[in-house]
Enzyme design. Structure first.
Site, PDB file in Angstrom:
ATOM      1  N   ARG A  15       0.796  -1.237   0.000  1.00 55.58           N
ATOM      2  CA  ARG A  15       0.000   0.000   0.000  1.00 55.58           C
ATOM      3  C   ARG A  15       0.824   1.281   0.000  1.00 55.58           C
ATOM      4  O   ARG A  15       0.278   2.376  -0.102  1.00 55.58           O
ATOM      5  CB  ARG A  15      -0.979  -0.019   1.187  1.00 55.58           C
ATOM      6  CG  ARG A  15      -2.127  -1.002   0.964  1.00 55.58           C
ATOM      7  CD  ARG A  15      -3.214  -0.800   1.966  1.00 55.58           C
ATOM      8  NE  ARG A  15      -2.827  -1.293   3.297  1.00 55.58           N
ATOM      9  CZ  ARG A  15      -3.306  -0.806   4.428  1.00 55.58           C
ATOM     10  NH1 ARG A  15      -4.174   0.194   4.417  1.00 55.58           N
ATOM     11  NH2 ARG A  15      -2.908  -1.295   5.585  1.00 55.58           N
ATOM     12  N   THR A  81       3.607 -13.689  10.998  1.00 56.60           N
ATOM     13  CA  THR A  81       4.468 -13.091  12.020  1.00 56.60           C
ATOM     14  C   THR A  81       5.140 -14.136  12.927  1.00 56.60           C
ATOM     15  O   THR A  81       6.280 -13.940  13.353  1.00 56.60           O
ATOM     16  CB  THR A  81       3.673 -12.077  12.867  1.00 56.60           C
ATOM     17  OG1 THR A  81       2.403 -12.641  13.198  1.00 56.60           O
ATOM     18  CG2 THR A  81       3.438 -10.779  12.109  1.00 56.60           C
ATOM     19  N   ASP A 105       8.014  -1.455  10.795  1.00 57.38           N
ATOM     20  CA  ASP A 105       7.192  -0.378  10.235  1.00 57.38           C
ATOM     21  C   ASP A 105       6.408   0.366  11.314  1.00 57.38           C
ATOM     22  O   ASP A 105       5.463   1.074  11.024  1.00 57.38           O
ATOM     23  CB  ASP A 105       6.232  -0.947   9.181  1.00 57.38           C
ATOM     24  CG  ASP A 105       5.250  -1.971   9.768  1.00 57.38           C
ATOM     25  OD1 ASP A 105       5.287  -2.224  10.988  1.00 57.38           O
ATOM     26  OD2 ASP A 105       4.454  -2.523   8.985  1.00 57.38           O
ATOM     27  N   TYR A 369      36.290  21.932  -6.862  1.00 56.02           N
ATOM     28  CA  TYR A 369      35.993  20.832  -7.786  1.00 56.02           C
ATOM     29  C   TYR A 369      36.428  21.213  -9.187  1.00 56.02           C
ATOM     30  O   TYR A 369      36.028  22.262  -9.714  1.00 56.02           O
ATOM     31  CB  TYR A 369      34.482  20.573  -7.734  1.00 56.02           C
ATOM     32  CG  TYR A 369      34.010  19.378  -8.518  1.00 56.02           C
ATOM     33  CD1 TYR A 369      34.636  18.148  -8.398  1.00 56.02           C
ATOM     34  CD2 TYR A 369      32.909  19.474  -9.358  1.00 56.02           C
ATOM     35  CE1 TYR A 369      34.185  17.048  -9.105  1.00 56.02           C
ATOM     36  CE2 TYR A 369      32.443  18.379 -10.070  1.00 56.02           C
ATOM     37  CZ  TYR A 369      33.087  17.161  -9.950  1.00 56.02           C
ATOM     38  OH  TYR A 369      32.633  16.073 -10.645  1.00 56.02           O
TER      39      TYR A 369
END
Ligand code: UD1
Ligand code: CA
Length: 450
Positions: A15, A81, A105, A369
């Site tokens: 999602r 789980t 999460d 640079y």
């Protein structure tokens, strides 16, 4: 008390609608996974194991990136789980104390809450973390009797009566490590989702005559990130908490709601942070320093008495010693500014070392640079860099030296010398008036022509 922490991070996170594994989406500058690991780390765990699956390599790398001490195991396929926790078993064979399961999460669980759960272990063999949900949605429901948990019922498997329960399962669970692993090994997948549910360990423990209890925390702690909207919500919750903590620790925030902290921001007492200041990772601001409005800071250290901004950008490796002053529209990257250096305006210092009490004029640029490589600029103590000096690195300016305004410095400047690297001025009397007259005449002729 010895504690091992297992962080579940194998899920896909469909999602999020993203190519990035869910636990690598960032909150307060850091991957969600690092928030869970930070909470785990606060317990000084005996073992810290992350279970990875979806997003494999990248998630493993992020776990390692947090600490060498983190171990990872792969769960493939992801069967639930309990199955995820079981994968960590080989890594926990010699662990001795408690085990806590966290989700990668779910970034807002507080250390104190986990300590409360550990304390509750004196009354219960298994302790789960619950919360009263405003909208219980699809969370697992806690079936309780006092502070005893009789069972956790997954939404899919719950009766209408059970779905009416608002006390929900956060997913965080605590038990003796070997008890947890042996319970997990008994879990079957005869449920609506055909998954191995970690939540089944409650009933399995009770069948052995052991008790399970619940510790209840605020819902804000258990916010899990499944969508971008929830990620934004979690960010807001993190920031609210970080602002309150800063204020409580004696930091002045003129407009707290506009200051954004990173997971590891450290600000000392009596520091003053103006409005719209954004902290990236790796910033320490010592006591009494001041960060004025609209600064972006990342990977830098600001010492006591220093003042920064408004509108300054300090990038990784910016190291400001005591009483350094960095003013508006100044960018500093990988540069050490020793005590009392002043960089007031419109300047870029990159790959540089500036000695104490040196003054850097407006518009100075270290040209570090060359399109291929980066080069260093070294400026001594009590030097004076005139406004608009281009320091073409590699280059050194000695102690007490001065560069003339507008100079392009390509060669080293010895101590106490003056270096002038600019074209000599030519002044032509009256030329401006003659030029303008000529230009006006051209314009008038053109206007007639059309
Ligand atoms: C789970 C709980 C539910 C609880 C909810 C809280 C179970 C069976 N259910 O449901 O009671 O209310 O969390 O948010 O535990 N994961 C793996 N491997 C797997 C499956 C999941 O590592 O095989 C990880 C996921 O990446 C995630 C966490 O475990 O971080 C939770 O998994 P998820 O599928 O979101 O569980 P829920 O169905 O939300
Ligand atoms: Ca979930």
């Amino acid at each position: 008390m010895q504690v091992s922490v297992i962080v579940l991070a194998a899920g896909q996170g469909t999602r999020m609608n993203s190519d990035l594994p869910k636990v690598l989406h960032r909150m307060a500058g850091a991957p969600l996974l690092h928030h869970a690991l930070a909470t785990a780390q606060a317990l000084e765990p005996e073992r810290l194991v992350v279970v990875t699956g979806h997003g494999g390599e990248a998630v493993v790398a992020a776990a390692r990136d947090w600490s060498e001490a983190v171990e990872t195991v792969v769960q493939d396929p992801q069967l639930g789980t309990a199955h995820a926790v079981a994968q960590a078993a080989p890594r926990l064979a010699d662990a001795t104390g408690e085990a806590i399961v966290l989700y990668g999460d779910t970034p807002l669980i507080r250390e104190e809450t986990l300590r409360t759960m550990l304390a509750a272990r004196s009354r219960h063999a298994v302790v789960v973390l619950g919360f009263h949900a405003r909208d219980p949605g699809r969370y697992g429901r806690l079936i309780t009797e006092g502070d005893e948990v009789l069972a956790i019922r997954e939404f899919k498997d719950a009766s209408l009566e059970e779905r009416a329960i608002t006390l929900c399962n956060s997913g965080v669970i605590c038990a003796n490590v070997h008890l947890l692993l042996s319970l997990v090994a008994e879990v079957r997948n005869d449920n609506a989702a055909k998954e191995y549910y970690l939540t089944d360990v409650v009933e399995l423990a009770r069948r052995r005559g052991l008790s399970a209890g619940v510790v209840i925390c605020d819902e804000s702690e258990t916010l899990g990130v499944n969508t971008r909207a929830q990620l934004a919500e979690a960010e807001a919750a993190f920031q609210a908490r970080a602002r309150t903590a800063a204020l409580d620790n004696g930091v002045t925030l003129t407009a707290p709601d506009t200051v954004f902290f990173a997971l590891d921001t450290w600000v000392g007492r009596d520091a003053v942070i103006g409005p719209n200041v954004i902290f990236g990772l790796g910033v320490t601001v010592e006591s009494g320093a001041e960060i004025k409005g609209f600064c972006h800071l990342e990977g830098c250290h600001i010492s006591r008495g220093a003042s920064v901004g408004p509108f300054a950008r300090l990038r990784p490796g910016a190291e400001l010693a005591e009483d350094v002053h960095v003013g508006n529209f100044v960018e500093i990257k990988n540069a050490i500014l020793e005590e009392g250096v002043k960089v007031g305006h419109l300047t870029y210092l990159g790959d540089a070392h500036v000695g104490e009490h040196t003054n850097i004029g407006a518009g100075t640029v270290t040209c570090n640079y060359d399109g291929v490589m980066k080069h260093r600029t070294t400026i001594g103590k009590r030097a004076f860099i005139g406004s608009d000096t281009m320091l073409v690195a590699p280059v050194k300016v000695g102690d007490g030296a001065l560069t003339a305004s507008g100079s392009v410095i390509t060669e080293d400047v010895p101590p106490e010398a003056v270096a002038i690297g600019r074209a000599r001025q030519v002044t032509k009397p009256g030329l401006a008036t003659r030029m303008f007259e000529k230009l006006k005449a051209i314009k008038a002729a053109k206007a007639k022509g059309h």
